[in-house]
Design a protein around this motif. Structure first.
Motif, PDB file in Angstrom:
ATOM      1  N   THR A  53      40.484  32.746  44.415  1.00 48.33           N
ATOM      2  CA  THR A  53      41.722  33.031  43.686  1.00 48.33           C
ATOM      3  C   THR A  53      42.861  32.180  44.243  1.00 48.33           C
ATOM      4  O   THR A  53      43.626  31.578  43.487  1.00 48.33           O
ATOM      5  CB  THR A  53      42.069  34.532  43.774  1.00 48.33           C
ATOM      6  OG1 THR A  53      41.016  35.279  43.163  1.00 48.33           O
ATOM      7  CG2 THR A  53      43.383  34.841  43.076  1.00 48.33           C
ATOM      8  N   GLU A  54      42.962  32.114  45.580  1.00 51.04           N
ATOM      9  CA  GLU A  54      44.001  31.297  46.212  1.00 51.04           C
ATOM     10  C   GLU A  54      43.870  29.826  45.843  1.00 51.04           C
ATOM     11  O   GLU A  54      44.868  29.119  45.731  1.00 51.04           O
ATOM     12  CB  GLU A  54      43.938  31.452  47.738  1.00 51.04           C
ATOM     13  CG  GLU A  54      44.413  32.795  48.230  1.00 51.04           C
ATOM     14  CD  GLU A  54      44.203  32.993  49.715  1.00 51.04           C
ATOM     15  OE1 GLU A  54      43.670  32.084  50.401  1.00 51.04           O
ATOM     16  OE2 GLU A  54      44.553  34.083  50.205  1.00 51.04           O
ATOM     17  N   ARG A  55      42.650  29.365  45.656  1.00 48.63           N
ATOM     18  CA  ARG A  55      42.405  27.968  45.297  1.00 48.63           C
ATOM     19  C   ARG A  55      42.587  27.712  43.801  1.00 48.63           C
ATOM     20  O   ARG A  55      42.484  26.583  43.345  1.00 48.63           O
ATOM     21  CB  ARG A  55      41.000  27.568  45.714  1.00 48.63           C
ATOM     22  CG  ARG A  55      40.824  27.519  47.205  1.00 48.63           C
ATOM     23  CD  ARG A  55      39.423  27.156  47.587  1.00 48.63           C
ATOM     24  NE  ARG A  55      39.303  27.066  49.032  1.00 48.63           N
ATOM     25  CZ  ARG A  55      38.169  26.917  49.670  1.00 48.63           C
ATOM     26  NH1 ARG A  55      37.026  26.837  49.000  1.00 48.63           N
ATOM     27  NH2 ARG A  55      38.150  26.855  50.980  1.00 48.63           N
ATOM     28  N   GLY A  56      42.835  28.768  43.041  1.00 53.53           N
ATOM     29  CA  GLY A  56      43.080  28.619  41.615  1.00 53.53           C
ATOM     30  C   GLY A  56      41.830  28.545  40.765  1.00 53.53           C
ATOM     31  O   GLY A  56      41.889  28.150  39.602  1.00 53.53           O
ATOM     32  N   TYR A  57      40.685  28.906  41.330  1.00 54.24           N
ATOM     33  CA  TYR A  57      39.427  28.884  40.579  1.00 54.24           C
ATOM     34  C   TYR A  57      39.276  30.159  39.758  1.00 54.24           C
ATOM     35  O   TYR A  57      39.742  31.221  40.140  1.00 54.24           O
ATOM     36  CB  TYR A  57      38.228  28.767  41.512  1.00 54.24           C
ATOM     37  CG  TYR A  57      38.208  27.517  42.354  1.00 54.24           C
ATOM     38  CD1 TYR A  57      38.614  26.285  41.847  1.00 54.24           C
ATOM     39  CD2 TYR A  57      37.772  27.561  43.667  1.00 54.24           C
ATOM     40  CE1 TYR A  57      38.586  25.145  42.622  1.00 54.24           C
ATOM     41  CE2 TYR A  57      37.736  26.415  44.453  1.00 54.24           C
ATOM     42  CZ  TYR A  57      38.148  25.216  43.925  1.00 54.24           C
ATOM     43  OH  TYR A  57      38.121  24.085  44.687  1.00 54.24           O
ATOM     44  N   ALA A  58      38.605  30.021  38.640  1.00 58.44           N
ATOM     45  CA  ALA A  58      38.315  31.187  37.803  1.00 58.44           C
ATOM     46  C   ALA A  58      37.282  32.060  38.505  1.00 58.44           C
ATOM     47  O   ALA A  58      36.323  31.553  39.081  1.00 58.44           O
ATOM     48  CB  ALA A  58      37.782  30.739  36.446  1.00 58.44           C
ATOM     49  N   ILE A  59      37.492  33.358  38.446  1.00 58.04           N
ATOM     50  CA  ILE A  59      36.557  34.314  39.046  1.00 58.04           C
ATOM     51  C   ILE A  59      35.639  34.821  37.942  1.00 58.04           C
ATOM     52  O   ILE A  59      36.103  35.404  36.966  1.00 58.04           O
ATOM     53  CB  ILE A  59      37.314  35.493  39.707  1.00 58.04           C
ATOM     54  CG1 ILE A  59      38.351  34.973  40.711  1.00 58.04           C
ATOM     55  CG2 ILE A  59      36.327  36.463  40.344  1.00 58.04           C
ATOM     56  CD1 ILE A  59      37.813  34.088  41.808  1.00 58.04           C
ATOM     57  N   PRO A  60      34.326  34.598  38.085  1.00 58.26           N
ATOM     58  CA  PRO A  60      33.391  35.051  37.050  1.00 58.26           C
ATOM     59  C   PRO A  60      33.434  36.573  36.884  1.00 58.26           C
ATOM     60  O   PRO A  60      33.595  37.307  37.856  1.00 58.26           O
ATOM     61  CB  PRO A  60      32.024  34.622  37.579  1.00 58.26           C
ATOM     62  CG  PRO A  60      32.307  33.567  38.595  1.00 58.26           C
ATOM     63  CD  PRO A  60      33.632  33.910  39.173  1.00 58.26           C
ATOM     64  N   GLN A  61      33.288  37.002  35.651  1.00 58.22           N
ATOM     65  CA  GLN A  61      33.192  38.441  35.374  1.00 58.22           C
ATOM     66  C   GLN A  61      31.784  38.910  35.687  1.00 58.22           C
ATOM     67  O   GLN A  61      30.825  38.137  35.568  1.00 58.22           O
ATOM     68  CB  GLN A  61      33.516  38.711  33.900  1.00 58.22           C
ATOM     69  CG  GLN A  61      34.962  38.451  33.535  1.00 58.22           C
ATOM     70  CD  GLN A  61      35.890  39.372  34.291  1.00 58.22           C
ATOM     71  OE1 GLN A  61      35.707  40.574  34.354  1.00 58.22           O
ATOM     72  NE2 GLN A  61      36.912  38.778  34.903  1.00 58.22           N
ATOM     73  N   PRO A  62      31.647  40.166  36.078  1.00 58.00           N
ATOM     74  CA  PRO A  62      30.293  40.696  36.288  1.00 58.00           C
ATOM     75  C   PRO A  62      29.514  40.653  34.982  1.00 58.00           C
ATOM     76  O   PRO A  62      30.073  40.868  33.913  1.00 58.00           O
ATOM     77  CB  PRO A  62      30.523  42.147  36.704  1.00 58.00           C
ATOM     78  CG  PRO A  62      31.942  42.219  37.134  1.00 58.00           C
ATOM     79  CD  PRO A  62      32.667  41.158  36.361  1.00 58.00           C
ATOM     80  N   ARG A  63      28.233  40.352  35.087  1.00 60.83           N
ATOM     81  CA  ARG A  63      27.433  40.367  33.869  1.00 60.83           C
ATOM     82  C   ARG A  63      27.112  41.807  33.515  1.00 60.83           C
ATOM     83  O   ARG A  63      27.052  42.674  34.398  1.00 60.83           O
ATOM     84  CB  ARG A  63      26.168  39.536  34.013  1.00 60.83           C
ATOM     85  CG  ARG A  63      25.277  39.956  35.123  1.00 60.83           C
ATOM     86  CD  ARG A  63      24.183  38.915  35.324  1.00 60.83           C
ATOM     87  NE  ARG A  63      23.384  39.349  36.436  1.00 60.83           N
ATOM     88  CZ  ARG A  63      22.083  39.453  36.421  1.00 60.83           C
ATOM     89  NH1 ARG A  63      21.417  39.109  35.349  1.00 60.83           N
ATOM     90  NH2 ARG A  63      21.437  39.862  37.468  1.00 60.83           N
ATOM     91  N   GLU A  64      26.955  42.044  32.243  1.00 58.88           N
ATOM     92  CA  GLU A  64      26.667  43.398  31.784  1.00 58.88           C
ATOM     93  C   GLU A  64      25.176  43.654  31.816  1.00 58.88           C
ATOM     94  O   GLU A  64      24.394  42.833  31.323  1.00 58.88           O
ATOM     95  CB  GLU A  64      27.221  43.601  30.378  1.00 58.88           C
ATOM     96  CG  GLU A  64      28.734  43.558  30.366  1.00 58.88           C
ATOM     97  CD  GLU A  64      29.300  44.072  29.074  1.00 58.88           C
ATOM     98  OE1 GLU A  64      28.641  44.875  28.391  1.00 58.88           O
ATOM     99  OE2 GLU A  64      30.425  43.674  28.758  1.00 58.88           O
ATOM    100  N   LEU A  65      24.796  44.750  32.426  1.00 58.00           N
ATOM    101  CA  LEU A  65      23.398  45.125  32.492  1.00 58.00           C
ATOM    102  C   LEU A  65      23.076  46.070  31.348  1.00 58.00           C
ATOM    103  O   LEU A  65      23.867  46.930  30.999  1.00 58.00           O
ATOM    104  CB  LEU A  65      23.091  45.809  33.829  1.00 58.00           C
ATOM    105  CG  LEU A  65      23.371  44.961  35.059  1.00 58.00           C
ATOM    106  CD1 LEU A  65      23.158  45.776  36.305  1.00 58.00           C
ATOM    107  CD2 LEU A  65      22.502  43.727  35.073  1.00 58.00           C
ATOM    108  N   SER A  66      21.922  45.894  30.776  1.00 59.29           N
ATOM    109  CA  SER A  66      21.543  46.777  29.660  1.00 59.29           C
ATOM    110  C   SER A  66      20.474  47.751  30.094  1.00 59.29           C
ATOM    111  O   SER A  66      19.906  47.697  31.109  1.00 59.29           O
ATOM    112  CB  SER A  66      21.059  45.972  28.479  1.00 59.29           C
ATOM    113  OG  SER A  66      20.047  45.078  28.865  1.00 59.29           O
TER     114      SER A  66
END
Length: 66
Positions: A53-66
């Motif tokens: 976050t400090e480096r300005g990178y996008a943080i991946p969202q958790p994948r949805e488990l089915s």
């Protein structure tokens, strides 16, 4: 905080438990007990998110488990 899937397995070669979060590349931890590696990976996840976050990178969202 987002809920990521944590994968924990026993590594015979290293004689320890390993844990990783697939959505967060390089986010891994090890430990001699499941409870130890579980606590370590939680801390690593927080640090991974903070640093990226400090480096300005996008943080991946958790994948949805089915």
């Amino acid at each position: 905080m987002n809920k990521y899937e944590i994968i924990i397995w026993w590594n015979k070669e290293d004689n320890c438990y390993l844990a990783e979060i697939l959505e967060l590349p390089g986010c891994m931890a090890d430990g001699s007990m499941v409870s130890e590696v579980a606590a370590a990976i939680e801390e690593e996840m927080k640090l991974w998110i903070e640093v990226n976050t400090e480096r300005g990178y996008a943080i991946p969202q958790p994948r949805e488990l089915s």
